[in-house]
Design a protein around this motif. Structure first.
Motif, PDB file in Angstrom:
ATOM      1  N   ILE A 213     -10.557   3.270   0.023  1.00 51.83           N
ATOM      2  CA  ILE A 213     -10.973   1.869   0.203  1.00 51.83           C
ATOM      3  C   ILE A 213     -10.816   1.112  -1.107  1.00 51.83           C
ATOM      4  CG2 ILE A 213     -12.950   0.352   0.662  1.00 51.83           C
ATOM      5  CD1 ILE A 213     -14.010   2.500   2.605  1.00 51.83           C
ATOM      6  N   LEU A 214     -11.310   1.715  -2.175  1.00 51.27           N
ATOM      7  CA  LEU A 214     -11.246   1.040  -3.480  1.00 51.27           C
ATOM      8  C   LEU A 214      -9.803   0.765  -3.869  1.00 51.27           C
ATOM      9  CD1 LEU A 214     -14.034   3.002  -5.412  1.00 51.27           C
ATOM     10  CD2 LEU A 214     -14.168   0.707  -4.469  1.00 51.27           C
ATOM     11  N   LYS A 215      -8.930   1.746  -3.611  1.00 53.49           N
ATOM     12  CA  LYS A 215      -7.520   1.520  -3.945  1.00 53.49           C
ATOM     13  C   LYS A 215      -6.940   0.406  -3.086  1.00 53.49           C
ATOM     14  CE  LYS A 215      -4.662   3.839  -5.919  1.00 53.49           C
ATOM     15  NZ  LYS A 215      -3.475   4.622  -6.216  1.00 53.49           N
ATOM     16  N   ALA A 216      -7.285   0.434  -1.817  1.00 55.91           N
ATOM     17  CA  ALA A 216      -6.715  -0.569  -0.893  1.00 55.91           C
ATOM     18  C   ALA A 216      -7.145  -1.987  -1.269  1.00 55.91           C
ATOM     19  CB  ALA A 216      -7.155  -0.247   0.529  1.00 55.91           C
ATOM     20  N   ILE A 217      -8.342  -2.121  -1.830  1.00 57.53           N
ATOM     21  CA  ILE A 217      -8.803  -3.485  -2.147  1.00 57.53           C
ATOM     22  C   ILE A 217      -8.492  -3.881  -3.590  1.00 57.53           C
ATOM     23  CG2 ILE A 217     -10.615  -3.493  -0.390  1.00 57.53           C
ATOM     24  CD1 ILE A 217     -12.637  -2.936  -2.593  1.00 57.53           C
ATOM     25  N   GLY A 218      -7.650  -3.067  -4.255  1.00 58.28           N
ATOM     26  CA  GLY A 218      -7.135  -3.524  -5.542  1.00 58.28           C
ATOM     27  C   GLY A 218      -7.584  -2.744  -6.766  1.00 58.28           C
ATOM     28  N   TRP A 219      -8.218  -1.596  -6.546  1.00 58.38           N
ATOM     29  CA  TRP A 219      -8.561  -0.762  -7.706  1.00 58.38           C
ATOM     30  C   TRP A 219      -7.339   0.084  -8.065  1.00 58.38           C
ATOM     31  CZ3 TRP A 219     -13.944   1.126  -9.231  1.00 58.38           C
ATOM     32  CH2 TRP A 219     -14.911   0.171  -8.929  1.00 58.38           C
ATOM     33  N   ASP A 220      -7.092   0.192  -9.355  1.00 55.52           N
ATOM     34  CA  ASP A 220      -5.990   0.990  -9.868  1.00 55.52           C
ATOM     35  C   ASP A 220      -6.461   2.446 -10.004  1.00 55.52           C
ATOM     36  OD1 ASP A 220      -3.601   1.594 -10.966  1.00 55.52           O
ATOM     37  OD2 ASP A 220      -3.977   0.672 -12.920  1.00 55.52           O
ATOM     38  N   THR A 221      -5.487   3.375 -10.144  1.00 55.79           N
ATOM     39  CA  THR A 221      -5.842   4.782 -10.363  1.00 55.79           C
ATOM     40  C   THR A 221      -6.737   4.905 -11.609  1.00 55.79           C
ATOM     41  OG1 THR A 221      -3.768   5.472  -9.372  1.00 55.79           O
ATOM     42  CG2 THR A 221      -4.884   7.105 -10.732  1.00 55.79           C
TER      43      THR A 221
ATOM     44  N   MET B 162       0.833  -1.208   0.000  1.00 56.44           N
ATOM     45  CA  MET B 162       0.000   0.000   0.000  1.00 56.44           C
ATOM     46  C   MET B 162       0.864   1.253   0.000  1.00 56.44           C
ATOM     47  SD  MET B 162      -3.341  -0.398   2.117  1.00 56.44           S
ATOM     48  CE  MET B 162      -4.381  -1.807   2.098  1.00 56.44           C
TER      49      MET B 162
ATOM     50  N   PHE C  96      -9.373  -4.523   7.644  1.00 55.82           N
ATOM     51  CA  PHE C  96      -8.953  -3.274   8.284  1.00 55.82           C
ATOM     52  C   PHE C  96      -9.551  -3.133   9.680  1.00 55.82           C
ATOM     53  CE2 PHE C  96      -9.325  -2.596   3.685  1.00 55.82           C
ATOM     54  CZ  PHE C  96      -8.020  -2.238   3.366  1.00 55.82           C
TER      55      PHE C  96
ATOM     56  N   PHE D 121      -7.206  -7.849   2.583  1.00 53.74           N
ATOM     57  CA  PHE D 121      -7.029  -6.942   3.722  1.00 53.74           C
ATOM     58  C   PHE D 121      -8.252  -6.925   4.636  1.00 53.74           C
ATOM     59  CE2 PHE D 121      -4.289  -5.342   0.396  1.00 53.74           C
ATOM     60  CZ  PHE D 121      -3.113  -5.055   1.060  1.00 53.74           C
TER      61      PHE D 121
ATOM     62  N   PRO E  21      -2.771   4.317  -0.827  1.00 48.21           N
ATOM     63  CA  PRO E  21      -3.972   3.946  -0.069  1.00 48.21           C
ATOM     64  C   PRO E  21      -3.666   3.681   1.403  1.00 48.21           C
ATOM     65  CG  PRO E  21      -3.211   2.088  -1.374  1.00 48.21           C
ATOM     66  CD  PRO E  21      -2.306   3.221  -1.701  1.00 48.21           C
TER      67      PRO E  21
ATOM     68  N   THR F 117      -0.590  -2.272  -7.511  1.00 46.29           N
ATOM     69  CA  THR F 117      -2.045  -2.536  -7.447  1.00 46.29           C
ATOM     70  C   THR F 117      -2.342  -3.972  -7.850  1.00 46.29           C
ATOM     71  OG1 THR F 117      -2.465  -0.245  -8.011  1.00 46.29           O
ATOM     72  CG2 THR F 117      -4.304  -1.749  -8.272  1.00 46.29           C
TER      73      THR F 117
ATOM     74  N   ASP G 288      -8.792   2.728 -12.738  1.00 54.45           N
ATOM     75  CA  ASP G 288     -10.142   2.234 -12.426  1.00 54.45           C
ATOM     76  C   ASP G 288     -10.953   3.332 -11.726  1.00 54.45           C
ATOM     77  OD1 ASP G 288      -9.422  -0.298 -13.373  1.00 54.45           O
ATOM     78  OD2 ASP G 288      -8.601  -0.857 -11.427  1.00 54.45           O
TER      79      ASP G 288
ATOM     80  N   ARG H 170      -1.318  -6.238  -5.101  1.00 50.91           N
ATOM     81  CA  ARG H 170      -2.290  -6.092  -4.015  1.00 50.91           C
ATOM     82  C   ARG H 170      -3.567  -6.878  -4.337  1.00 50.91           C
ATOM     83  NH1 ARG H 170      -1.486  -0.567  -3.667  1.00 50.91           N
ATOM     84  NH2 ARG H 170      -3.451  -0.089  -4.663  1.00 50.91           N
ATOM     85  N   ARG H 171      -3.994  -6.753  -5.597  1.00 47.52           N
ATOM     86  CA  ARG H 171      -5.246  -7.383  -6.008  1.00 47.52           C
ATOM     87  C   ARG H 171      -5.131  -8.905  -6.038  1.00 47.52           C
ATOM     88  NH1 ARG H 171      -6.787  -5.455 -11.767  1.00 47.52           N
ATOM     89  NH2 ARG H 171      -7.024  -3.453 -10.766  1.00 47.52           N
TER      90      ARG H 171
ATOM     91  N   PRO I 128     -12.774  -4.380 -11.168  1.00 44.71           N
ATOM     92  CA  PRO I 128     -11.817  -3.983 -12.205  1.00 44.71           C
ATOM     93  C   PRO I 128     -11.012  -5.142 -12.783  1.00 44.71           C
ATOM     94  CG  PRO I 128     -11.096  -3.190 -10.052  1.00 44.71           C
ATOM     95  CD  PRO I 128     -12.285  -4.071  -9.829  1.00 44.71           C
TER      96      PRO I 128
END
Lengths: 230, 386
Positions: free
Chosen positions: B281-289, A58, A93, A91, B379, A82, B291, A85-86, A114
């Motif tokens: 949140i979206l970035k932390a769970i795997g969304w790219d910029t 992150m 939190f 995670f 994130p 990313t 996206d 991470r995906r 995505p």
């Protein structure tokens, strides 16, 4: 067991070269094996969450290297991080970080949107996880209408939907009563038995002493002060 | 494709979650577009109508100026003008404006002549003899008159003049005939008490349109006290008048555009804490910029395209179905006859495209840019409950 995470003398500064500069991590070197369940233990401000963020891709370290499955990730551009991470991490939190005004199912599926996963595959995975966590009947309810324990399960389901190899949890029991905390650890134990690596940052002794945990790393002022050996 | 559809689905659900805010934006956005588009559609339509009406108009109108003011012109000038090379039919005309104090309206009164443009009738027939008149629909509505009724007007000697209405012109889409009353030439001469041998102006037909300016110049040389006005000059005048009027209106409505810009800017700079957290949140769970940008782009597109289409539709309904009741008094002209004006829908796609470009693009930018700023940060903050 093969190594899945390795950090080499990583340092993390915030507000570097400013009057309020903070050195959050100091030369942290750590290895975590595949399938291991590990706790980062320490008081607030000890650097647990920072270390968890860096391991979970992150954020990037100011210096030093991080390897995930033998691949150095500390200098990778954002989009590669990313992807890692995906594909690699799930995670959980401290604040759950669910989107309250949408349904539990939507929250759970969000990480897949995505990725281009087919709708059929998404539904199959969601049904499997919801069933496993015993919240299938609540799938279409708004998160804001769920109880604390149910919300916790939704957060776990969201962490698992990508079928990650590593589960990262930051203070997962901070807002749970002892019953829900035990239930959460039981779920994590089952996941660990299936071969998933679990890394938890906590200062809750109940977690540190749980049968799930293979090793406890103690931290203070951004440094590891004990528990390095498995 | 699945990725795009799921992101779009999430964008719609995200918009639905902030219903009040987004409906307010759509309402203000649509109103702004509708206001501006109404002016553009109406102006363009009026200009097109003017062009179409004048297309059948005389090539040159010769007026006489005395001491700088319009004066009657000797009808005999027509014979001299007719002898010029390239000139076809030359016709002296008698016409004038009539103020009806009772209804507080202006009419245009014209004598029937050979070069009258083709006039579409709603019903009845054209004037055939003295004592008859044919009127525009606006006149008939104002006077509450029907075919066969008598129309009473006061002539230049202050005596009542009656004529039987024989027919009615179609007012629809035709500004020219709406306030028009047509008399026989002799009746009109008597009505205005025009001395024999004089006319209001002379209209000239020119065989080759390219020679119109040359013929106009020759008429000016032949009769230095006249002002030959060419069809092109009239067209330019109409266009300038409508452009000027629409410019005035656009200036006034620019205030609403400014208000909308402030709203857009406020939105741009004021991305809420809740939205920032959601992006985190979206970035932390795997969304790219990319996206996140696709999500925000979809949200912005839905709002701006919906508002734009709604605004254009409202403007279309306002102008072409309702007759632009809010703008006609300003844009249509000096006449105080305001029948329900059925404008022909002339739409300038270039104007619509420009309006779309000038409103959609800034809005999209104001939506996407702050989200992008938020999306490019790590994130990590979300780990700390941020």
């Amino acid at each position: 067991m093969p190594l899945i995470i390795k950090t080499q003398e990583i340092n993390k500064y915030y507000n570097r070269y400013k009057a309020d500069e903070v050195r959050a991590l100091e030369d942290v070197t750590l290895t975590i094996s595949q399938g291991e369940a590990l706790v980062l233990n320490g008081a607030s401000g000890s650097g647990k969450t920072t270390l968890l963020s860096l391991i979970g891709c992150m954020a990037r370290p100011t210096s030093g290297s991080i390897f995930i499955q033998d691949k150095e990730v500390s200098r990778l551009p954002e989009r590669f991080l990313t992807n890692i991470r995906r594909q690699t991490f799930g995670f959980i939190f401290q604040q759950l970080n669910l989107i309250r005004d949408i349904s539990a199912l939507e929250n759970i599926l969000l990480p897949l949107y995505p990725s281009g996963t087919s709708i059929k595959e998404m539904n199959w995975r969601a049904k499997e996880i919801l069933t496993r966590l015993n919240i299938l009947k609540k799938a279409h309810m708004k998160v804001s209408a769920l109880s604390g324990g149910e919300q916790q399960r939704v957060a776990i389901a969201r962490a698992l939907i990508n079928q990650p190899q590593i589960i990262i949890a930051d203070e997962p029991t901070a807002h749970l009563d002892s019953f829900l905390a035990a239930e959460l650890l039981q779920i994590l134990t089952e996941l660990n038995r299936e071969g998933k690596t679990v890394v938890i940052a906590t200062h809750d002794p109940f977690v540190s002493r749980h049968k799930l945990i293979d090793r406890v790393i103690r931290m203070r002022d951004g440094q590891i002060i004990g528990g390095l050996e498995p | 494709m699945t990725r795009f559809l799921k992101i779009l689905e999430y964008a719609l659900s995200s918009l639905a979650r902030r219903k009040f805010k987004n409906f307010s934006i759509i309402a203000i956005y649509s109103f702004t577009i509708a206001s501006l588009a109404s002016i553009l559609l109406l102006t363009h339509s009026l200009k097109e109508i003017a062009v179409n009406v004048l297309a059948d108009g005389p090539d040159i109108v010769v007026q006489r100026l005395t001491g700088g003011r319009h004066d009657m012109i000797p009808a005999s000038n027509a014979q001299a003008i007719e002898k010029l090379i390239g000139v076809g039919r030359v016709t002296p005309r008698i016409w004038g404006y009539y103020y009806d104090g009772l209804y507080q309206t202006n009419y245009t009164i014209l004598g029937v002549h050979e070069k009258l443009p083709p006039l579409e009738m709603v019903k009845g027939r054209m004037v055939a003899r003295d004592g008859e008149c044919t009127v525009g629909q606006g006149v008939a509505t104002t006077q509450n008159a029907e075919i066969g009724n008598e129309l009473l007007l006061i002539n230049s000697k202050g005596i009542g003049h009656t004529c039987e209405i024989t027919g009615m012109f179609k007012a629809q889409s035709n500004l020219w005939t709406n306030d028009l009353i047509l008399f026989s030439q002799d009746d009109l001469q008597r009505f205005f008490a025009t001395p024999d041998g004089l006319a209001t102006d002379i209209i000239v037909e020119v065989y080759n349109p390219k020679e119109i300016p040359v013929v106009a110049q020759k008429i000016k040389q032949l009769f230095p006290d006249t002002r030959p006005v060419t069809l092109n000059e009239i067209l330019h005048t109409y266009q300038s008048v409508f452009n000027w009027r629409s410019g005035m209106m656009l200036t006034i409505f620019a205030s609403s555009l400014i208000a909308f810009s402030i709203l857009a800017w406020d939105k741009a700079t004021g991305i809420s804490g809740e939205e920032k957290q959601e992006i985190g949140i979206l970035k932390a769970i795997g969304w790219d910029t990319s996206d996140i940008l696709a999500l925000k782009f979809s949200e912005g597109s839905v709002i701006s395209v919906t508002s734009f289409l709604l605004g254009i539709s409202l403007a279309y309904i306002h102008v072409f179905l309702l007759g632009a009741p809010l703008l006609v008094p300003v844009l249509k002209g000096w006449s105080v006859l305001f029948p329900r004006l059925q404008l022909v829908p002339y739409v300038d796609m270039y104007q619509i495209f420009t309006l779309g470009f000038l409103t959609i693009i800034p809005y999209m930018a104001s939506t996407v840019l702050p989200s992008w700023k938020s999306a490019i940060t790590d994130p990590e903050s979300i780990m700390r409950g941020g």
